[in-house]
Design a protein around this motif. Structure first.
Motif, mmCIF file in Angstrom:
data_model
loop_
_atom_site.group_PDB
_atom_site.id
_atom_site.type_symbol
_atom_site.label_atom_id
_atom_site.label_comp_id
_atom_site.label_asym_id
_atom_site.label_seq_id
_atom_site.Cartn_x
_atom_site.Cartn_y
_atom_site.Cartn_z
ATOM 1 N N LYS A 181 0.838 -1.197 0.000
ATOM 2 C CA LYS A 181 0.000 0.000 0.000
ATOM 3 C C LYS A 181 0.879 1.256 0.000
ATOM 4 C CE LYS A 181 -3.896 2.022 2.450
ATOM 5 N NZ LYS A 181 -4.764 1.951 3.612
ATOM 6 N N ARG A 182 1.945 1.204 0.790
ATOM 7 C CA ARG A 182 2.880 2.331 0.877
ATOM 8 C C ARG A 182 3.578 2.564 -0.467
ATOM 9 N NH1 ARG A 182 4.651 6.927 2.528
ATOM 10 N NH2 ARG A 182 6.873 7.112 2.657
ATOM 11 N N LEU A 183 4.016 1.461 -1.099
ATOM 12 C CA LEU A 183 4.672 1.552 -2.395
ATOM 13 C C LEU A 183 3.709 2.110 -3.445
ATOM 14 C CD1 LEU A 183 7.120 1.023 -4.174
ATOM 15 C CD2 LEU A 183 6.310 -1.311 -4.502
ATOM 16 N N ALA A 184 2.455 1.658 -3.427
ATOM 17 C CA ALA A 184 1.447 2.156 -4.378
ATOM 18 C C ALA A 184 1.243 3.660 -4.185
ATOM 19 C CB ALA A 184 0.128 1.405 -4.190
ATOM 20 N N GLY A 185 1.240 4.129 -2.942
ATOM 21 C CA GLY A 185 1.091 5.553 -2.651
ATOM 22 C C GLY A 185 2.251 6.367 -3.199
ATOM 23 N N ILE A 186 3.471 5.836 -3.031
ATOM 24 C CA ILE A 186 4.668 6.525 -3.535
ATOM 25 C C ILE A 186 4.648 6.578 -5.059
ATOM 26 C CG2 ILE A 186 7.188 6.350 -3.749
ATOM 27 C CD1 ILE A 186 7.138 5.203 -0.844
ATOM 28 N N LEU A 187 4.293 5.451 -5.700
ATOM 29 C CA LEU A 187 4.241 5.414 -7.166
ATOM 30 C C LEU A 187 3.167 6.352 -7.713
ATOM 31 C CD1 LEU A 187 4.737 1.596 -7.815
ATOM 32 C CD2 LEU A 187 6.349 3.445 -8.292
ATOM 33 N N GLU A 188 2.005 6.392 -7.051
ATOM 34 C CA GLU A 188 0.929 7.285 -7.477
ATOM 35 C C GLU A 188 1.378 8.742 -7.350
ATOM 36 O OE1 GLU A 188 -3.678 8.494 -6.421
ATOM 37 O OE2 GLU A 188 -2.662 7.009 -5.194
ATOM 38 N N PHE A 189 2.032 9.052 -6.228
ATOM 39 C CA PHE A 189 2.534 10.418 -6.028
ATOM 40 C C PHE A 189 3.536 10.778 -7.115
ATOM 41 C CE2 PHE A 189 5.842 13.255 -4.527
ATOM 42 C CZ PHE A 189 5.093 14.364 -4.171
ATOM 43 N N ARG A 190 4.463 9.864 -7.394
ATOM 44 C CA ARG A 190 5.514 10.134 -8.397
ATOM 45 C C ARG A 190 4.900 10.332 -9.782
ATOM 46 N NH1 ARG A 190 9.426 12.967 -9.589
ATOM 47 N NH2 ARG A 190 11.057 12.067 -10.860
ATOM 48 N N GLN A 191 3.902 9.506 -10.111
ATOM 49 C CA GLN A 191 3.241 9.628 -11.412
ATOM 50 C C GLN A 191 2.564 10.992 -11.534
ATOM 51 O OE1 GLN A 191 0.090 6.799 -12.048
ATOM 52 N NE2 GLN A 191 0.019 7.173 -14.233
ATOM 53 N N LYS A 192 1.861 11.418 -10.483
ATOM 54 C CA LYS A 192 1.212 12.736 -10.488
ATOM 55 C C LYS A 192 2.232 13.855 -10.563
ATOM 56 C CE LYS A 192 -3.071 11.561 -8.127
ATOM 57 N NZ LYS A 192 -3.858 11.695 -6.892
ATOM 58 N N GLU A 193 3.346 13.672 -9.863
ATOM 59 C CA GLU A 193 4.390 14.694 -9.837
ATOM 60 C C GLU A 193 5.007 14.857 -11.226
ATOM 61 O OE1 GLU A 193 7.526 15.848 -6.419
ATOM 62 O OE2 GLU A 193 7.865 13.900 -7.342
ATOM 63 N N LEU A 194 5.211 13.736 -11.928
ATOM 64 C CA LEU A 194 5.819 13.781 -13.259
ATOM 65 C C LEU A 194 4.873 14.377 -14.300
ATOM 66 C CD1 LEU A 194 7.623 10.330 -13.351
ATOM 67 C CD2 LEU A 194 8.716 12.564 -13.328
ATOM 68 N N SER A 195 3.562 14.088 -14.156
ATOM 69 C CA SER A 195 2.607 14.585 -15.147
ATOM 70 C C SER A 195 2.092 15.971 -14.825
ATOM 71 C CB SER A 195 1.424 13.619 -15.272
ATOM 72 O OG SER A 195 0.710 13.585 -14.041
ATOM 73 N N PHE A 196 2.393 16.482 -13.625
ATOM 74 C CA PHE A 196 1.858 17.771 -13.206
ATOM 75 C C PHE A 196 2.460 18.912 -13.995
ATOM 76 C CE2 PHE A 196 2.134 21.605 -10.584
ATOM 77 C CZ PHE A 196 0.790 21.869 -10.463
ATOM 78 N N LYS A 197 1.615 19.867 -14.399
ATOM 79 C CA LYS A 197 2.089 21.067 -15.099
ATOM 80 C C LYS A 197 1.451 22.253 -14.416
ATOM 81 C CE LYS A 197 2.819 18.826 -19.480
ATOM 82 N NZ LYS A 197 2.147 18.259 -20.602
#
Length: 197
Positions: A181-197
């Motif tokens: 669950k923790r890893l999924a949260g980190i990956l979701e955050f990273r994905q949002k961070e990379l796609s954020f504009k």
């Protein structure tokens, strides 16, 4: 005293006709004409202020629903508008002697729960305010100028990153489900961070 309008301005009637097929019903197309007319002629640019402008009275909640709930595609409408401008030689964009101006405007808000509100530096007050930051783009050449697009700039929520960092030591490293669950949260955050504009 302003008398109610019996018909829509010619600019609205003729200007919107090519886009009628993009609206799911005749009522939604009529609401679009009402809204644009209201923006042009009303001193009070709110939906409540636009309602009395029209001879064919309507409930203001129906215009509000058109803007917030009706299933019409704003992006598709804007894409079609740009396509029409590009098809006309008088408004076609020119690669030379033209500019695309990008500007942002802060729309101050007083609550922090409104979606998209962030804390921004305001050059007028020389301080930080809570606001929506509306970013617009405008094409201009020697003869013509027209809007291209607008978007609401949203700051990436620092609170989400802080929450992930704060919770890191609390994860039971022997609990496989908690770690996943923790890893999924980190990956979701990273994905949002990379796609954020």
């Amino acid at each position: 005293m302003r008398f109610p309008l019996l018909e829509y301005p010619t600019l609205i009637e003729n200007g919107l006709k090519p886009y009628e097929h993009l609206f799911p019903s005749p009522q939604s197309f009529t609401h679009c004409k009402r809204y644009l007319t209201g923006l042009m002629v009303s001193d009070n640019k709110t939906i409540d202020g636009m309602t009395p402008l029209f001879f064919d009275r309507f409930n203001q909640s129906s215009l509000n629903r058109f803007l917030t709930e009706y299933p019409w595609d704003e992006q598709k409408l804007n894409d079609e508008r740009i396509k029409h401008l590009e098809a006309d030689t008088s408004t076609k964009t020119k690669p030379k002697d033209s500019v695309c101006a990008i500007d942002d405007s802060l729309l101050q808000k007083y609550g922090s729960k409104t979606p998209g509100v962030g804390t921004f530096f305001d050059h007028k007050t020389k301080g930080f305010i809570k606001a929506h930051d509306l970013v617009t783009s405008q094409y201009a050449d020697h003869a013509h100028s027209f809007p291209i697009e607008f978007r609401l700039y949203e700051k990436y929520p620092k609170a989400l990153k802080q929450k992930l960092v704060k919770e890191a030591p609390l994860v039971d490293r022997t609990d496989r489900t908690a770690l996943l669950k923790r890893l999924a949260g980190i990956l979701e955050f990273r994905q949002k961070e990379l796609s954020f504009k």
